[in-house]
Each structure stands twice: as structure tokens, then as C-alpha cells.
Scaffold this active site. Structure first.
Site, PDB file in Angstrom:
ATOM      1  N   SER A 100     -21.654 111.750 -76.145  1.00  0.00           N
ATOM      2  CA  SER A 100     -22.689 112.606 -75.560  1.00  0.00           C
ATOM      3  C   SER A 100     -23.917 112.720 -76.446  1.00  0.00           C
ATOM      4  CB  SER A 100     -22.121 114.003 -75.287  1.00  0.00           C
ATOM      5  OG  SER A 100     -21.138 113.960 -74.294  1.00  0.00           O
ATOM      6  N   ASP A 292     -16.720 117.142 -68.473  1.00  0.00           N
ATOM      7  CA  ASP A 292     -16.277 116.237 -69.534  1.00  0.00           C
ATOM      8  C   ASP A 292     -14.977 116.707 -70.168  1.00  0.00           C
ATOM      9  OD1 ASP A 292     -16.754 114.134 -71.670  1.00  0.00           O
ATOM     10  OD2 ASP A 292     -16.839 115.943 -72.900  1.00  0.00           O
TER      11      ASP A 292
END
Length: 548
Positions: A100, A292
Site C-alpha cells: 500500500s 484489505d
């Protein structure tokens, strides 16, 4: 209007790329069938809303849409209603599979960087061991320089990798205490809403800071109103908000009604209420961060419910943009997580009722079990609707050290949701866009191009000086090879700058048009690279649009 100043040791977005966007291949229908949404636009938007579904790709979106549908079919999510649709490649500077931090830095700055790094770019084009990094300007910082209001919203910790990449410059995403300090003290973000209170307070107050600093006290000195629950967020009329609703990540959507935390769509709505007051426009990033986390844990119902919650935030943004008519909305993802599939183990199907019957997250369910699992069947029935656990399933839960994972595994197996990993994957992720410049984000693109499009709006302070610096940079790195022609470009841009100083718009435009012809000729002679040509062309077009 707010006056802000930014000083970075690295490269600004304007210096490197101009304020325009690269033209890339587009998917289009015949012109007589095009709606207003898919018509090409040349003007920058007043506002930009970027929504990132962390860990979300087509499987997660499809699973959510099918869950909402009747029978075997699907019901469109808000995301499914966008007409400008593309796909982004997500690889980082040092890995085909991004994290990320690197992906969000691509969104925020136009730069590929190494996994784990936020707001910085590598000095080497190819990855090297012991790579050195330099600070790069983010679209949020460009917006601040352009006197726009800014906001960051996340269901994860506000200091987590994705929001961090917009308002900090750190070589290690795990240095969240440093990120909190940079985010709060080195920037002037008007709205910060999410989890992560522990990164702002010292250990003696229950936090994670070993330096003794209480950033919440400093936040008040910087004009922030601290809010810690849904009710306070709803009633506040403050123009500068720091909302920290959980010590760590915010609660999963399936369990949120047990808390006083706001939903992601409520936070998005509040941020828009505050930011839209600025006549200079705003930039807002909204992250559905816990999609996520549920992907990493292979929690099927939790993952799908997080995606549905995120879609509600998308609706808030899209409704605002349709009413405002001058707002660019971009929806995408940093990467896919979990390798999720609909249909698993060689079986065709999606048992949606299994997902619909799940009332709480596996984490919550596992905590309801007593010491010896004596109430196991009762708990599973209450929170998942499963009344016929097999002997194998019972043994899986009772023998497992991670009972939440075992419960999730049973739900996945029964629903026919498959998983290939507990990590990220490198599949392309969808990009949805609406508003000015939206058509630039169709086709297959690189994730850095999202930042380029955003930058067309946020870098309003771009001038001919930025073009001069670009020409200098391209000349020094060998992407412009005709020294005589390069000197002519410098001379031409100096003339443009003089007319800018005199505020003579018509002469600025005329000189820029001539500059356009000069770089076209250099391109024909192969004396400048494709990258140099495209960057200078886009910058010239942006300046012409600005002065016209």
C-alpha cells in the site's frame, strides 16, 4: 482562501510533470452514443475526490454486487454506474506485487517507489540494494500550495500507509509516530478522520509514543477540534477536524453498530460538508482500509461488507459531484488482497445466503467462545446462521490456535469463496472516474497516471518557470540532445515568463503556441525523448488553458 507554504527537499509535481495529464489509450463508444459523462473535457475540476478501496479488485466488487442481487444475478453498486472505466497496473519500483505504501505514493505523487516507502521516490531508475530516496511533492501538498482545502479519511489508522503517502515523507511505513507528527505539524490538512489515536499520545496515556509528546494538545494549538465519536462528529461545526475514533484501526462494518464510530460514508459526508466551504476548491482522499485487512485474513463476509460500506462512500462522493458539476471523482484500489474468487474448489456457484447470514466478523465471533468451546455450536448458529456444523468443521475450530481464521474458512468453504493467498496480488485494479478529465482514466493505465490527472487540478500554481526547470532537467539527463534547439526553448520560455509577470495573457498564449511548434519540430527530428515531449506538451497545453 487559506495561505499555505510548502518547502520540500525533493521534486515538486509541477516541476516534474506539469499540471496536465498524459494522453493514453481510451475505450470509447461511437460519438453519437456518448453521454455527457464520457465526453472529453479540457478544463480542470474545482475539486477532486479520490476514493481508494484498499485491497479491492473486480472479485471483491463482483461478490458485493452479486450479494445484493436476486437469484443468481447481481445488483449494480454505485461503482458499477460509472461510464469512464479503466484498469491500472500496480507494480512498484522493487516488486511486481506492490504494497500500500508504494501504491499510494504512485497515486499521490506520480512516482513509482519501493514497497514500504511513503512520499519518497528512489534515485535510481532500476532498483538497487540500499536504495536512496528523495522527498516528492504529493497532490495534497500541491493542493495546499494552490490554497485549496484538503482532507484525509480512512477506516484504517489515519497514519497507515495509504493516507500517510499523501501527507508525509518516510522511508518506512511502520514509523507511524513520525507520520502522525508530519501529518499534523508539517501540513495543514483541514480534515483528518479515521483510527489511530495511539500514534498521537504518549505511552503513559495509553498510546504508542515513547517521546512523551501529546500531539492531541499540539493539534488544538493548530486549530483542530478533536472528535472521538459519531455524535460529536455529526454536531460539530468546526472548520478544522481531527477525528480519531479508535486507538488502532476502526471497527469492521459488521461489528460497527456495537461502537460509537461513524461509518465511512458518514465520515465522507462530513468531510465534504467542511471542505466545500472553500471557494478555492478542495482535495479529499477517502480510503476503505479494512477491505484489505479482511482480505489478508481471508474473511469472506467481512470483506464483502467492507466493500459495500465503501460503495456507500462512493455514492456520497458521486452525488456531490453530480450536484456540484465541477468535481472530479476517481475510484480505484492500490492492489488486490487475498486472491479472492467467486466459485472455489472446482465447484461452480456462489452460495450467497451463507454470506448474508453472517452477522459479525470472525474476530468478534471467536471472542464469544468460552474457554473450552462448550458453547461453540450455539455461538456459530447465532452469528453465522449455520446450524449443522460437521464433525470436521467442529474439529477445525476446536483444534485451531486461530479460531477466527477457522470460522472464516468454514464460511468461505460453504459460500464457495476461494482464496489463493493471505497477501497481495499483482492483478490489475479497476479505475472509475466521473467529472472533468475523467475520460483520461480509461483503458489500461499505470497507477501513477491517476496522480497526473489529479495534478491537473491541484497544481494551479504551475508557471513557465516549471517548464524552464523541466527543459533543464531533460537536457541534463540526456533526453534532449540538440543543444542549439534547447537554448532556443530556454529563450522562448524566458519571454513567456516576462509576459506572465506583466499579466499579458494574449501574448503568453501566443508565445506558448510558438513553443508548442518548437517542441513538435524537435520531436520530428528525434532530438527529444517521448517522455520529454509528452511532459512539455502537456505542460504547455495546461498553461495555455490557464491563460485563456
Amino acid at each position: 482562501m487559506k495561505q499555505r507554504a510548502k518547502n520540500l527537499a525533493g521534486i515538486t509535481i509541477g516541476t516534474l510533470l506539469a499540471t496536465s495529464v498524459i494522453t493514453f489509450s481510451m475505450i470509447s463508444s461511437a460519438s453519437d452514443n456518448m453521454s455527457d459523462e464520457t465526453q472529453q473535457t479540457t478544463n480542470a475540476a474545482k475539486n477532486v475526490i479520490l476514493l481508494i478501496g484498499d485491497g479491492m479488485a473486480e472479485s471483491q466488487i463482483s461478490a458485493a454486487a452479486y450479494l445484493n442481487g436476486a437469484g443468481y444475478g447481481a445488483e449494480d453498486l454505485t461503482m458499477d454506474q460509472f461510464k469512464n472505466v479503466g484498469y491500472a497496473r500496480t507494480f512498484s519500483h522493487d516488486n511486481t506485487v506492490t504494497d500500500s505504501a508504494a501504491a499510494a505514493t504512485a497515486f499521490s505523487s506520480t512516482h513509482k517507489t519501493d514497497n514500504g516507502v511513503v512520499g519518497k521516490a528512489p534515485k535510481n531508475k532500476e532498483h538497487h540494494q540500499n536504495e536512496q530516496h528523495f522527498d516528492v511533492q504529493t497532490v495534497l501538498e500541491a493542493a495546499e500550495e494552490s490554497n485549496m482545502s484538503t482532507g484525509l479519511v480512512s477506516t484504517a489508522r489515519i497514519t497507515h500507509a495509504t493516507p500517510a503517502a499523501f501527507a508525509s515523507h518516510i522511508d518506512d511505513r511502520n514509523k507511524e509516530n513520525n507520520i502522525a507528527e508530519q501529518m499534523l505539524l508539517d501540513h495543514d490538512v483541514d480534515v483528518l478522520l479515521g483510527g489511530g489515536k495511539r500514534q498521537f499520545i504518549p505511552e503513559e496515556a495509553g498510546g504508542k509514543r515513547k517521546d512523551g509528546k501529546n500531539l492531541l494538545e499540539l493539534a488544538e494549538d493548530h486549530g483542530y477540534q478533536l472528535i472521538e465519536n459519531k455524535a460529536d462528529m455529526k454536531k460539530t461545526v468546526a472548520s478544522k477536524l481531527l477525528g480519531l475514533f479508535n486507538d488502532s484501526h476502526m471497527t469492521y462494518e459488521l461489528d460497527r453498530n456495537l461502537t460509537n464510530e461513524p461509518s465511512i460514508d458518514e465520515m465522507t459526508n462530513k468531510a465534504l460538508d467542511v471542505l466545500q466551504q472553500d471557494d478555492d476548491g478542495f482535495f479529499l482522499m477517502v480510503e476503505g482500509g479494512r477491505i484489505d485487512h479482511a482480505g489478508h485474513s481471508n474473511y469472506p463476509a467481512t470483506n464483502i461488507q467492507e466493500t459495500l460500506a465503501f460503495d456507500k462512500a462512493v455514492k456520497e462522493a458521486l452525488d456531490f459531484a453530480k450536484k456540484d458539476k465541477n468535481t472530479l471523482v476517481i475510484v480505484s484500489s492500490d492492489h488486490e488482497t487475498g486472491g479472492m474468487s467467486i466459485g472455489a474448489n472446482g465447484e461452480y456457484g456462489y452460495n450467497k445466503e451463507v454470506i448474508r447470514n453472517v452477522k459479525r466478523s470472525p474476530e468478534y465471533i471467536s471472542k464469544q467462545l468460552d474457554k473450552n468451546d462448550a458453547n461453540l455450536e450455539e455461538v456459530i448458529k447465532k452469528y453465522t446462521g449455520i446450524t449443522n456444523l460437521t464433525k470436521k468443521e467442529l474439529e477445525l475450530i476446536t483444534s485451531s490456535q486461530n479460531k477466527a481464521s477457522a470460522i472464516a474458512n468454514i464460511i468461505s468453504e460453504r459460500a464457495l469463496i476461494g482464496w489463493t493467498t493471505t497477501g497481495h496480488t499483482a492483478v490489475n485494479v479497476p479505475v472509475y472516474a466521473y467529472g472533468p478529465q475523467a475520460e483520461k482514466l480509461t483503458g489500461t493505465i499505470d497507477n501513477t497516471e491517476i496522480a497526473e490527472v489529479i495534478n491537473f487540478t491541484t497544481s494551479k500554481s504551475f508557471t513557465s518557470q516549471n517548464l524552464i526547470e523541466q527543459v533543464k532537467q531533460f537536457s541534463e539527463n540526456g533526453e534532449m540532445t540538440d543543444e542549439k534547439a534547447t537554448r532556443l526553448l530556454f529563450t522562448h520560455l524566458e519571454t513567456v515568463r516576462q509576459f506572465e509577470d506583466q499579466n499579458k495573457a494574449d501574448k503568453v498564449v501566443k508565445q506558448l503556441e510558438h513553443f508548442h511548434i518548437l517542441i513538435d519540430k524537435q520531436k520530428e527530428r528525434n532530438s527529444l525523448s517521448n517522455k520529454a515531449y509528452q511532459t512539455l506538451k502537456d505542460g504547455t497545453d495546461a498553461l495555455i488553458a490557464k491563460w485563456e
